[in-house]
Design a protein around this motif. Structure first.
Motif, PDB file in Angstrom:
ATOM      1  N   GLY A 321     -17.167   0.108  43.026  1.00 51.90           N
ATOM      2  CA  GLY A 321     -17.762  -0.084  44.587  1.00 51.90           C
ATOM      3  C   GLY A 321     -18.603  -0.433  45.526  1.00 51.90           C
ATOM      4  N   LEU A 322     -18.844  -1.376  44.214  1.00 43.37           N
ATOM      5  CA  LEU A 322     -19.721  -1.556  44.692  1.00 43.37           C
ATOM      6  C   LEU A 322     -19.413  -3.581  44.323  1.00 43.37           C
ATOM      7  N   PRO A 323     -20.042  -4.649  45.118  1.00 47.89           N
ATOM      8  CA  PRO A 323     -20.240  -5.773  45.215  1.00 47.89           C
ATOM      9  C   PRO A 323     -20.893  -6.840  43.986  1.00 47.89           C
ATOM     10  N   GLN A 324     -21.530  -5.616  43.591  1.00 46.54           N
ATOM     11  CA  GLN A 324     -21.827  -6.707  42.107  1.00 46.54           C
ATOM     12  C   GLN A 324     -20.773  -6.417  40.582  1.00 46.54           C
ATOM     13  N   TYR A 325     -20.481  -5.440  40.915  1.00 48.72           N
ATOM     14  CA  TYR A 325     -19.493  -5.165  39.858  1.00 48.72           C
ATOM     15  C   TYR A 325     -18.181  -6.236  40.025  1.00 48.72           C
ATOM     16  N   TRP A 326     -18.299  -6.718  41.707  1.00 48.55           N
ATOM     17  CA  TRP A 326     -16.549  -7.457  41.640  1.00 48.55           C
ATOM     18  C   TRP A 326     -17.110  -9.011  40.834  1.00 48.55           C
ATOM     19  N   ALA A 327     -18.057  -9.670  41.868  1.00 50.77           N
ATOM     20  CA  ALA A 327     -18.997 -10.052  41.439  1.00 50.77           C
ATOM     21  C   ALA A 327     -18.998 -10.885  39.705  1.00 50.77           C
ATOM     22  N   HIS A 328     -19.572  -9.708  39.631  1.00 47.67           N
ATOM     23  CA  HIS A 328     -19.952  -9.804  37.525  1.00 47.67           C
ATOM     24  C   HIS A 328     -19.012 -10.337  37.086  1.00 47.67           C
ATOM     25  N   GLN A 329     -17.408  -8.997  37.197  1.00 46.16           N
ATOM     26  CA  GLN A 329     -16.348  -9.843  37.039  1.00 46.16           C
ATOM     27  C   GLN A 329     -15.705 -10.471  36.950  1.00 46.16           C
ATOM     28  N   ALA A 330     -15.462 -11.454  38.232  1.00 44.82           N
ATOM     29  CA  ALA A 330     -15.322 -12.680  38.413  1.00 44.82           C
ATOM     30  C   ALA A 330     -15.785 -13.622  37.995  1.00 44.82           C
ATOM     31  N   PHE A 331     -17.140 -14.107  37.296  1.00 53.12           N
ATOM     32  CA  PHE A 331     -18.291 -14.702  36.731  1.00 53.12           C
ATOM     33  C   PHE A 331     -17.504 -14.247  35.424  1.00 53.12           C
ATOM     34  N   LEU A 332     -17.329 -13.050  34.822  1.00 55.67           N
ATOM     35  CA  LEU A 332     -17.510 -13.287  33.450  1.00 55.67           C
ATOM     36  C   LEU A 332     -15.967 -13.431  33.144  1.00 55.67           C
ATOM     37  N   ASP A 333     -15.063 -13.618  33.943  1.00 57.62           N
ATOM     38  CA  ASP A 333     -13.398 -13.506  34.216  1.00 57.62           C
ATOM     39  C   ASP A 333     -13.249 -15.342  33.560  1.00 57.62           C
ATOM     40  N   VAL A 334     -14.204 -16.013  34.980  1.00 58.19           N
ATOM     41  CA  VAL A 334     -13.810 -17.566  34.518  1.00 58.19           C
ATOM     42  C   VAL A 334     -14.862 -18.023  33.175  1.00 58.19           C
ATOM     43  N   MET A 335     -15.838 -17.619  33.642  1.00 60.39           N
ATOM     44  CA  MET A 335     -17.021 -18.176  32.464  1.00 60.39           C
ATOM     45  C   MET A 335     -16.352 -17.673  31.051  1.00 60.39           C
ATOM     46  N   SER A 336     -16.274 -16.446  30.164  1.00 59.54           N
ATOM     47  CA  SER A 336     -15.488 -16.121  29.232  1.00 59.54           C
ATOM     48  C   SER A 336     -14.159 -15.650  28.388  1.00 59.54           C
ATOM     49  N   ARG A 337     -13.179 -16.220  29.471  1.00 56.56           N
ATOM     50  CA  ARG A 337     -11.889 -15.917  29.866  1.00 56.56           C
ATOM     51  C   ARG A 337     -10.703 -17.178  30.210  1.00 56.56           C
ATOM     52  N   GLY A 338     -11.795 -17.822  30.952  1.00 61.72           N
ATOM     53  CA  GLY A 338     -10.975 -19.629  31.330  1.00 61.72           C
ATOM     54  C   GLY A 338      -9.850 -18.360  32.771  1.00 61.72           C
ATOM     55  N   ALA A 339     -10.492 -17.710  33.587  1.00 58.44           N
ATOM     56  CA  ALA A 339      -9.778 -17.831  34.674  1.00 58.44           C
ATOM     57  C   ALA A 339     -10.120 -19.167  35.922  1.00 58.44           C
ATOM     58  N   THR A 340      -9.064 -18.257  35.824  1.00 58.53           N
ATOM     59  CA  THR A 340      -9.127 -19.679  37.345  1.00 58.53           C
ATOM     60  C   THR A 340      -9.080 -19.315  38.923  1.00 58.53           C
ATOM     61  N   ILE A 341      -9.070 -19.528  40.532  1.00 53.95           N
ATOM     62  CA  ILE A 341      -9.039 -19.354  41.280  1.00 53.95           C
ATOM     63  C   ILE A 341      -7.400 -18.102  41.438  1.00 53.95           C
ATOM     64  N   VAL A 342      -6.868 -18.531  41.138  1.00 51.74           N
ATOM     65  CA  VAL A 342      -5.134 -17.630  41.486  1.00 51.74           C
ATOM     66  C   VAL A 342      -5.760 -15.927  40.166  1.00 51.74           C
ATOM     67  N   ASP A 343      -6.230 -16.160  39.412  1.00 52.92           N
ATOM     68  CA  ASP A 343      -6.431 -14.790  38.739  1.00 52.92           C
ATOM     69  C   ASP A 343      -8.193 -14.169  38.625  1.00 52.92           C
ATOM     70  N   ILE A 344      -8.474 -14.312  40.034  1.00 48.69           N
ATOM     71  CA  ILE A 344      -9.346 -13.865  40.086  1.00 48.69           C
ATOM     72  C   ILE A 344      -9.257 -13.353  41.463  1.00 48.69           C
ATOM     73  N   TRP A 345      -8.379 -12.952  41.968  1.00 47.42           N
ATOM     74  CA  TRP A 345      -8.753 -13.258  43.261  1.00 47.42           C
ATOM     75  C   TRP A 345      -8.590 -11.539  44.142  1.00 47.42           C
ATOM     76  N   PRO A 346      -8.296 -10.964  43.216  1.00 48.04           N
ATOM     77  CA  PRO A 346      -8.775  -9.290  43.136  1.00 48.04           C
ATOM     78  C   PRO A 346      -9.507  -9.197  43.939  1.00 48.04           C
ATOM     79  N   SER A 347     -11.237  -9.601  42.948  1.00 44.04           N
ATOM     80  CA  SER A 347     -12.316  -9.737  42.703  1.00 44.04           C
ATOM     81  C   SER A 347     -13.028 -10.577  44.077  1.00 44.04           C
ATOM     82  N   LEU A 348     -12.013 -11.527  44.489  1.00 42.87           N
ATOM     83  CA  LEU A 348     -12.932 -12.579  45.498  1.00 42.87           C
ATOM     84  C   LEU A 348     -12.364 -11.638  46.424  1.00 42.87           C
ATOM     85  N   ALA A 349     -11.753 -11.099  46.610  1.00 41.48           N
ATOM     86  CA  ALA A 349     -10.584  -9.951  48.294  1.00 41.48           C
ATOM     87  C   ALA A 349     -11.812  -9.262  48.576  1.00 41.48           C
TER      88      ALA A 349
END
Length: 374
Positions: A321-349
């Motif tokens: 329920g915290l914005p910090q969680y979603w921002a951090h998860q998005a960064f980790l997905d992109v930096m550690s797992r090679g995610a793209t914009i499409v992959d992280i759309w729930p965090s962006l939303a």
């Protein structure tokens, strides 16, 4: 709106405190904690102090077995009594004692300070593994001597199940630094709320807001100009911190468009919530106090300081329920797992939703904010 944006940028660029909070302090945190946690923990040695009172061939063989273990450093102590006193006073973490008679009954003692049990845990695990390993070797040797059927011996000592360890390549760099830098980048973006509260309260008390209210400048132009200025500052803050990690610690940034969108939405979220907070609070002290709760409390609960897996289940539930969680998860997905914009759309939303919530609170509170202007 543009004139408000230019004015706010000029005011903030002159604020030395803003530079400290947005850049100098987070970089200092990153450097300090990277030096502590950035090394490869798998290469860290366990230091085992020991006293061999038995002085027998059996005790020498056991110590030799321990010395062959990877990442274990044996440190010989001459005085048993003095070593126990050092344990009790906190000067030594663990002491392994082979007392007189060890060669007869195999008894040993591991001493550690009660309040440092977590420090002794890796040593205890190491000794237990060694103990059961040596026991299995001895039993296997005895079975070979007693049983003539080698196949039966091999079957008897075959474990009931087998584990194949297969680490999966996520396509990125997974290490402590890659988790640490985006974590602190996310945490320190929310400290922009202090500067936002100060700016809005100054406008309110200096008479500037009253003068602006008498002009054709619409509320949305006033709020929008100041908001965009702070969005620019926070976006640059995140970019600089990530580039610092890239050039100094060689972290993998992953997909550049994705990391850019995450940084922009993080800036939008932190400043959007700051906008709402700035129009609600009546004093700077209240704004600073609430900012510390949001920034530091959110950092702890959202897993910016330590992985959420190490936290109680109710904390893990609250964190989503915290914005910090979603921002951090998005960064980790992109930096550690090679995610793209499409992959992280729930965090962006989710980040976009938090920013809209903050802007909506500011819009509802604007009338009250203007009413209390000098």
């Amino acid at each position: 709106m543009f004139s408000m944006y230019v004015l706010e940028m000029k005011k903030n660029l002159k604020d030395k405190g803003l530079i400290f909070w947005t850049l100098l302090l987070p970089i200092a945190f990153i450097v300090v904690f990277a030096s502590i946690f950035g090394s490869d923990t798998t290469d860290q040695e366990l230091t085992l102090h020991y006293v061999d009172t038995d002085q027998s061939e059996a005790s020498a063989e056991l110590l030799q077995e321990i010395s062959t273990l990877k990442n274990v450093e044996l440190v010989k102590e001459e005085s048993y009594a003095n070593s126990v006193e050092q344990i009790q006073s906190g000067q030594m973490n663990v002491l392994f004692h082979l007392p007189e008679g060890f060669s007869n009954d195999g008894s040993t003692h591991l001493y550690y300070e009660q309040v440092r049990e977590e420090v002794a845990a890796p040593v205890i695990a190491m000794l237990e593994n060694l103990r059961y390993g040596l026991q299995a070797e001895e039993q296997y040797t005895l079975a070979q001597e007693e049983w003539e059927n080698a196949a039966m011996v091999a079957e008897f000592f075959t474990p009931p199940f087998t584990i194949f360890y297969e680490a999966q390549d996520s396509g990125g760099e997974v290490d402590a630094i890659t988790h640490l830098i985006p974590g602190y980048a996310v945490m320190f973006t929310f400290f922009i709320m202090i500067s936002m509260v100060t700016s809005f309260i100054k406008d309110q008390r200096s008479g500037m807001l009253s003068r602006l209210a008498a002009t054709p400048l619409a509320p949305l132009q006033y709020l929008g100009g100041k908001w965009i200025a702070f969005i620019t500052i926070v976006f640059l803050q995140v970019v600089i911190l990530l580039l610092f990690g890239y050039f100094v610690y060689d972290i993998n940034l992953g997909n550049v468009p994705a990391i850019t969108v995450v940084s922009l939405l993080l800036a939008l979220t932190a400043t959007g919530l700051g906008l709402g907070l700035s129009l609600i609070v009546r004093t700077e002290n209240m704004g600073i106090a609430l900012t510390q709760v949001i920034a530091l409390g959110g950092a702890i609960v959202a897993g910016l300081w330590m992985p959420l897996e190490f936290m109680p289940s109710f904390i893990q539930t609250i964190s989503v329920g915290l914005p910090q969680y979603w921002a951090h998860q998005a960064f980790l997905d992109v930096m550690s797992r090679g995610a793209t914009i499409v992959d992280i759309w729930p965090s962006l939303a989710m980040l976009l939703g938090f920013s809209i919530l903050g802007a909506f609170i500011a819009w509802l509170s604007y009338g009250r904010y203007v009413k209390h202007a000098n």
